[in-house]
Scaffold this active site. Structure first.
Site, PDB file in Angstrom:
ATOM      1  N   ASP A   1       0.839  -1.061   0.012  1.00 33.29           N
ATOM      2  CA  ASP A   1       0.027   0.018   0.080  1.00 33.29           C
ATOM      3  C   ASP A   1       0.978   1.088  -0.015  1.00 33.29           C
ATOM      4  O   ASP A   1       2.022   1.286   0.686  1.00 33.29           O
ATOM      5  CB  ASP A   1      -0.838   0.078   1.314  1.00 33.29           C
ATOM      6  CG  ASP A   1      -1.993   0.956   1.140  1.00 33.29           C
ATOM      7  OD1 ASP A   1      -2.360   1.206   0.099  1.00 33.29           O
ATOM      8  OD2 ASP A   1      -2.846   1.086   2.166  1.00 33.29           O
TER       9      ASP A   1
ATOM     10  N   ASN B   1       1.609   3.462  -2.794  1.00 34.81           N
ATOM     11  CA  ASN B   1       2.075   3.787  -4.263  1.00 34.81           C
ATOM     12  C   ASN B   1       1.899   5.348  -4.473  1.00 34.81           C
ATOM     13  O   ASN B   1       2.819   6.222  -4.923  1.00 34.81           O
ATOM     14  CB  ASN B   1       1.910   2.948  -5.321  1.00 34.81           C
ATOM     15  CG  ASN B   1       2.577   1.490  -5.141  1.00 34.81           C
ATOM     16  OD1 ASN B   1       3.428   1.537  -4.279  1.00 34.81           O
ATOM     17  ND2 ASN B   1       2.018   0.605  -5.794  1.00 34.81           N
TER      18      ASN B   1
ATOM     19  N   ASN C   1     -10.307  -2.363  -6.971  1.00 35.65           N
ATOM     20  CA  ASN C   1      -9.228  -1.544  -7.874  1.00 35.65           C
ATOM     21  C   ASN C   1      -9.831  -1.221  -9.137  1.00 35.65           C
ATOM     22  O   ASN C   1      -9.427  -0.293 -10.029  1.00 35.65           O
ATOM     23  CB  ASN C   1      -7.891  -1.968  -8.055  1.00 35.65           C
ATOM     24  CG  ASN C   1      -7.012  -1.922  -6.855  1.00 35.65           C
ATOM     25  OD1 ASN C   1      -6.248  -2.601  -6.456  1.00 35.65           O
ATOM     26  ND2 ASN C   1      -7.416  -0.923  -5.826  1.00 35.65           N
ATOM     27  N   PHE C   2     -10.757  -2.168  -9.847  1.00 33.40           N
ATOM     28  CA  PHE C   2     -11.507  -1.839 -11.008  1.00 33.40           C
ATOM     29  C   PHE C   2     -12.260  -0.760 -10.991  1.00 33.40           C
ATOM     30  O   PHE C   2     -12.845  -0.226 -12.207  1.00 33.40           O
ATOM     31  CB  PHE C   2     -12.078  -2.942 -11.591  1.00 33.40           C
ATOM     32  CG  PHE C   2     -11.172  -4.280 -11.905  1.00 33.40           C
ATOM     33  CD1 PHE C   2     -10.576  -4.422 -13.052  1.00 33.40           C
ATOM     34  CD2 PHE C   2     -10.605  -5.258 -10.904  1.00 33.40           C
ATOM     35  CE1 PHE C   2      -9.900  -5.482 -13.408  1.00 33.40           C
ATOM     36  CE2 PHE C   2     -10.158  -6.235 -11.334  1.00 33.40           C
ATOM     37  CZ  PHE C   2      -9.387  -6.442 -12.626  1.00 33.40           C
TER      38      PHE C   2
ATOM     39  N   ARG D   1       1.603  -5.190   6.095  1.00 34.66           N
ATOM     40  CA  ARG D   1       0.851  -4.076   5.338  1.00 34.66           C
ATOM     41  C   ARG D   1       1.760  -2.762   5.632  1.00 34.66           C
ATOM     42  O   ARG D   1       2.009  -2.071   6.545  1.00 34.66           O
ATOM     43  CB  ARG D   1      -0.420  -3.883   5.856  1.00 34.66           C
ATOM     44  CG  ARG D   1      -1.185  -2.654   4.933  1.00 34.66           C
ATOM     45  CD  ARG D   1      -2.717  -2.599   5.087  1.00 34.66           C
ATOM     46  NE  ARG D   1      -3.482  -1.680   4.013  1.00 34.66           N
ATOM     47  CZ  ARG D   1      -4.582  -1.723   3.576  1.00 34.66           C
ATOM     48  NH1 ARG D   1      -5.206  -2.671   4.049  1.00 34.66           N
ATOM     49  NH2 ARG D   1      -4.931  -0.619   2.945  1.00 34.66           N
TER      50      ARG D   1
ATOM     51  N   GLU E   1      -0.257 -13.329  12.066  1.00 37.67           N
ATOM     52  CA  GLU E   1       0.235 -12.193  12.743  1.00 37.67           C
ATOM     53  C   GLU E   1       0.546 -11.218  11.787  1.00 37.67           C
ATOM     54  O   GLU E   1       0.558 -11.556  10.572  1.00 37.67           O
ATOM     55  CB  GLU E   1       1.677 -12.690  13.342  1.00 37.67           C
ATOM     56  CG  GLU E   1       1.722 -13.789  14.339  1.00 37.67           C
ATOM     57  CD  GLU E   1       1.001 -13.355  15.622  1.00 37.67           C
ATOM     58  OE1 GLU E   1       0.818 -12.256  15.962  1.00 37.67           O
ATOM     59  OE2 GLU E   1       0.416 -14.241  16.232  1.00 37.67           O
TER      60      GLU E   1
END
Length: 257
Positions: free
Chosen positions: A37, A39, A85-86, A206, A225
């Protein structure tokens, strides 16, 4: 690069070596999931375009997999494109799809990793589908890290597809709905997931500071985890990766016990 930046870089490298030197490879997660995540926010912060941000994120992937190879990780799942995302504007989505296709072809050509697609093929352009099939076929024999490329992936969609696959499989075998209902269990559903017989993720990383799953591997991560990192994905460093492994190794996994 000024002297201050050079010194900071040197200190970071020295610290990374120290962390790596104390890393117990017996405690390294065998399967790591990555929600890559940040960008677009990285691009905005650096004054560049969204496309440049996506390209920078793509370039980070091979470096990351190299770190995983050094630390004996066996499976990596990279979330490259979600079903949500589409909904992005075409002027962003079209270049992003091209960048992701380049990533798939690059990973396959590298020769170190086995590529496996997880996600809904039907959502993807025909050219992308071809690239994924060719990558899987070309790397099927490789005895390296298994790299799951999650493209057109959504956790809820995966569970729906698993149930659909299970029903169709029962139909093909002539199993009645009553008998199927009697035999359904966790293992049966698990076998019909995109990841099939793979081990569940031990650790999910993440980046970008967001602390939510966003639908990533909802079934498989029941006992995983999580490590949330503030840095944006294109700026993710080896020291950040090693910190995640160190943090994971320090946790006592109880699995509900």
């Amino acid at each position: 690069m000024n002297l201050r930046d050079k010194l900071r870089g040197l200190l970071v490298r020295l610290y990374a070596r120290r962390v790596e030197g104390h890393l117990d490879h017996a405690q390294v997660p065998k399967h790591i999931g990555v929600i890559m995540d940040g960008n677009r926010r990285w691009a905005k912060a650096s004054g560049s375009s969204t496309v440049h941000g996506h390209r920078a994120g793509a370039e980070k992937i091979e470096e990351f997999l190299g770190w995983c190879t050094e630390t004996d990780v066996e499976v990596v799942t990279l979330w490259l494109l979600s079903t949500d995302n589409f909904d992005r504007p075409q002027e962003e989505l079209v270049p992003l799809l091209g960048i992701i296709e380049d990533v798939v072809r690059t990973l396959a050509a590298d020769g170190r990793w086995r590529v496996h697609h997880v996600g809904t093929m039907d959502l993807l352009p025909a050219q992308m589908q071809t690239a994924l099939k060719e990558a899987e076929e070309a790397t099927a024999h490789i005895d390296g890290i298994l790299v799951n490329v999650a493209i057109g992936y959504g956790g809820r969609q995966e569970i729906a597809d698993a149930v659909r696959s299970m029903l169709l499989d029962a139909q093909d075998k002539g199993v009645s709905m009553e008998d199927l209902a009697e035999s359904v269990d966790i293992d049966m559903i698990g076998r019909h997931l995109y990841t099939g017989a793979q081990p569940d993720p031990d650790l999910v990383i993440r980046t970008s500071g967001e602390q939510r799953l966003s639908g990533f591997m909802l079934w498989q991560t029941a006992h995983s985890e999580y490590y949330f990192c503030e840095v944006f994905w294109p700026a993710f460093r080896k020291v950040d990766f090693l910190r995640a492994l160190r943090d994971y190794a320090a946790r006592h996994r109880r699995y509900g016990g």
